[in-house]
Design a protein around this motif. Structure first.
Motif, PDB file in Angstrom:
ATOM      1  N   MET A 112      56.541 -37.477  36.017  1.00 45.59           N
ATOM      2  CA  MET A 112      55.377 -36.647  35.687  1.00 45.59           C
ATOM      3  C   MET A 112      55.714 -35.184  35.424  1.00 45.59           C
ATOM      4  O   MET A 112      55.213 -34.621  34.458  1.00 45.59           O
ATOM      5  CB  MET A 112      54.300 -36.753  36.766  1.00 45.59           C
ATOM      6  CG  MET A 112      53.305 -37.861  36.508  1.00 45.59           C
ATOM      7  SD  MET A 112      52.700 -37.954  34.802  1.00 45.59           S
ATOM      8  CE  MET A 112      51.936 -36.377  34.581  1.00 45.59           C
ATOM      9  N   ARG A 158      57.172 -35.057  31.966  1.00 46.83           N
ATOM     10  CA  ARG A 158      56.138 -35.342  30.958  1.00 46.83           C
ATOM     11  C   ARG A 158      55.247 -34.126  30.744  1.00 46.83           C
ATOM     12  O   ARG A 158      54.909 -33.776  29.616  1.00 46.83           O
ATOM     13  CB  ARG A 158      55.252 -36.511  31.402  1.00 46.83           C
ATOM     14  CG  ARG A 158      55.870 -37.855  31.286  1.00 46.83           C
ATOM     15  CD  ARG A 158      54.858 -38.869  31.846  1.00 46.83           C
ATOM     16  NE  ARG A 158      55.410 -40.185  31.893  1.00 46.83           N
ATOM     17  CZ  ARG A 158      55.053 -41.156  31.055  1.00 46.83           C
ATOM     18  NH1 ARG A 158      54.154 -40.939  30.126  1.00 46.83           N
ATOM     19  NH2 ARG A 158      55.593 -42.341  31.154  1.00 46.83           N
ATOM     20  N   ALA A 159      54.857 -33.505  31.852  1.00 48.21           N
ATOM     21  CA  ALA A 159      53.983 -32.336  31.777  1.00 48.21           C
ATOM     22  C   ALA A 159      54.666 -31.200  31.016  1.00 48.21           C
ATOM     23  O   ALA A 159      54.046 -30.557  30.168  1.00 48.21           O
ATOM     24  CB  ALA A 159      53.597 -31.886  33.188  1.00 48.21           C
ATOM     25  N   MET A 189      46.158 -32.884  29.430  1.00 54.96           N
ATOM     26  CA  MET A 189      46.856 -33.752  30.376  1.00 54.96           C
ATOM     27  C   MET A 189      45.843 -34.101  31.473  1.00 54.96           C
ATOM     28  O   MET A 189      45.183 -33.208  32.019  1.00 54.96           O
ATOM     29  CB  MET A 189      48.048 -33.017  30.984  1.00 54.96           C
ATOM     30  CG  MET A 189      48.822 -33.841  31.964  1.00 54.96           C
ATOM     31  SD  MET A 189      50.357 -33.023  32.512  1.00 54.96           S
ATOM     32  CE  MET A 189      49.752 -31.446  33.045  1.00 54.96           C
ATOM     33  N   ILE A 191      45.413 -36.121  35.118  1.00 54.87           N
ATOM     34  CA  ILE A 191      46.179 -36.678  36.227  1.00 54.87           C
ATOM     35  C   ILE A 191      45.237 -37.404  37.180  1.00 54.87           C
ATOM     36  O   ILE A 191      44.184 -36.885  37.561  1.00 54.87           O
ATOM     37  CB  ILE A 191      46.914 -35.558  37.005  1.00 54.87           C
ATOM     38  CG1 ILE A 191      47.935 -34.887  36.121  1.00 54.87           C
ATOM     39  CG2 ILE A 191      47.561 -36.095  38.265  1.00 54.87           C
ATOM     40  CD1 ILE A 191      49.103 -35.739  35.718  1.00 54.87           C
ATOM     41  N   LEU A 226      46.021 -27.833  27.659  1.00 54.27           N
ATOM     42  CA  LEU A 226      47.237 -27.072  27.409  1.00 54.27           C
ATOM     43  C   LEU A 226      47.148 -26.172  26.178  1.00 54.27           C
ATOM     44  O   LEU A 226      48.130 -25.535  25.809  1.00 54.27           O
ATOM     45  CB  LEU A 226      48.438 -28.012  27.320  1.00 54.27           C
ATOM     46  CG  LEU A 226      48.758 -28.652  28.679  1.00 54.27           C
ATOM     47  CD1 LEU A 226      49.788 -29.748  28.524  1.00 54.27           C
ATOM     48  CD2 LEU A 226      49.230 -27.617  29.671  1.00 54.27           C
ATOM     49  N   ARG A 262      49.301 -23.474  30.210  1.00 53.24           N
ATOM     50  CA  ARG A 262      50.476 -24.031  29.534  1.00 53.24           C
ATOM     51  C   ARG A 262      51.752 -23.404  30.085  1.00 53.24           C
ATOM     52  O   ARG A 262      52.734 -24.097  30.347  1.00 53.24           O
ATOM     53  CB  ARG A 262      50.363 -23.813  28.032  1.00 53.24           C
ATOM     54  CG  ARG A 262      51.506 -24.419  27.255  1.00 53.24           C
ATOM     55  CD  ARG A 262      51.337 -24.304  25.756  1.00 53.24           C
ATOM     56  NE  ARG A 262      51.234 -22.930  25.311  1.00 53.24           N
ATOM     57  CZ  ARG A 262      50.147 -22.390  24.772  1.00 53.24           C
ATOM     58  NH1 ARG A 262      49.064 -23.108  24.594  1.00 53.24           N
ATOM     59  NH2 ARG A 262      50.139 -21.128  24.386  1.00 53.24           N
ATOM     60  N   VAL A 300      52.496 -24.875  33.525  1.00 55.71           N
ATOM     61  CA  VAL A 300      52.975 -26.255  33.431  1.00 55.71           C
ATOM     62  C   VAL A 300      54.414 -26.283  32.912  1.00 55.71           C
ATOM     63  O   VAL A 300      55.236 -27.060  33.391  1.00 55.71           O
ATOM     64  CB  VAL A 300      52.047 -27.101  32.532  1.00 55.71           C
ATOM     65  CG1 VAL A 300      52.661 -28.454  32.227  1.00 55.71           C
ATOM     66  CG2 VAL A 300      50.684 -27.270  33.196  1.00 55.71           C
ATOM     67  N   LEU A 343      53.271 -29.858  40.508  1.00 62.23           N
ATOM     68  CA  LEU A 343      52.207 -30.382  39.662  1.00 62.23           C
ATOM     69  C   LEU A 343      50.970 -30.697  40.501  1.00 62.23           C
ATOM     70  O   LEU A 343      49.847 -30.354  40.124  1.00 62.23           O
ATOM     71  CB  LEU A 343      52.686 -31.633  38.915  1.00 62.23           C
ATOM     72  CG  LEU A 343      51.740 -32.244  37.909  1.00 62.23           C
ATOM     73  CD1 LEU A 343      51.378 -31.256  36.801  1.00 62.23           C
ATOM     74  CD2 LEU A 343      52.369 -33.493  37.302  1.00 62.23           C
TER      75      LEU A 343
END
Length: 96
Positions: free
Chosen positions: A32, A35-36, A55, A57, A71, A77, A80, A89
């Motif tokens: 994760m 990915r983020a 995104m 979650i 984002l 952004r 992250v 996260l």
């Protein structure tokens, strides 16, 4: 590493057709944070071409509603993009 969003929605706006990217995942997924970060990098480069890059979650598979981060928001952004661990996260989403 390539990025592939899970969902692309198209909507009609006064300016024409707009695409929104939605990338939902369980927080427990090992990758994760990576990915983020990739999604944040994608949003930095291509965000002007989309209406939303979001995104979402879910803390568990039983959650009916997840928390989301858009984002296209530069401050979010940037936060992250600096993630390196799942706990970071989790902390970010807990503050939303």
């Amino acid at each position: 590493m390539p990025f592939y969003p899970d969902l692309i929605f198209f909507r009609k706006t006064s300016g024409g057709i707009m695409a929104d990217l939605i990338d939902p995942h369980l927080l427990a997924a090992e990758d994760m944070p990576a990915r983020a970060v990739r999604l944040a990098q994608f949003a930095q480069t291509h965000g002007h071409q989309f209406g939303r890059i979001t995104m979402v979650i879910y803390k568990s598979s039983k959650d009916a509603v997840g928390k989301r981060i858009d984002l296209t928001d530069e401050k979010l952004r940037q936060r992250v993009a600096q993630l390196t661990a799942t706990q970071q996260l989790r902390n970010l989403f807990d503050k939303i």
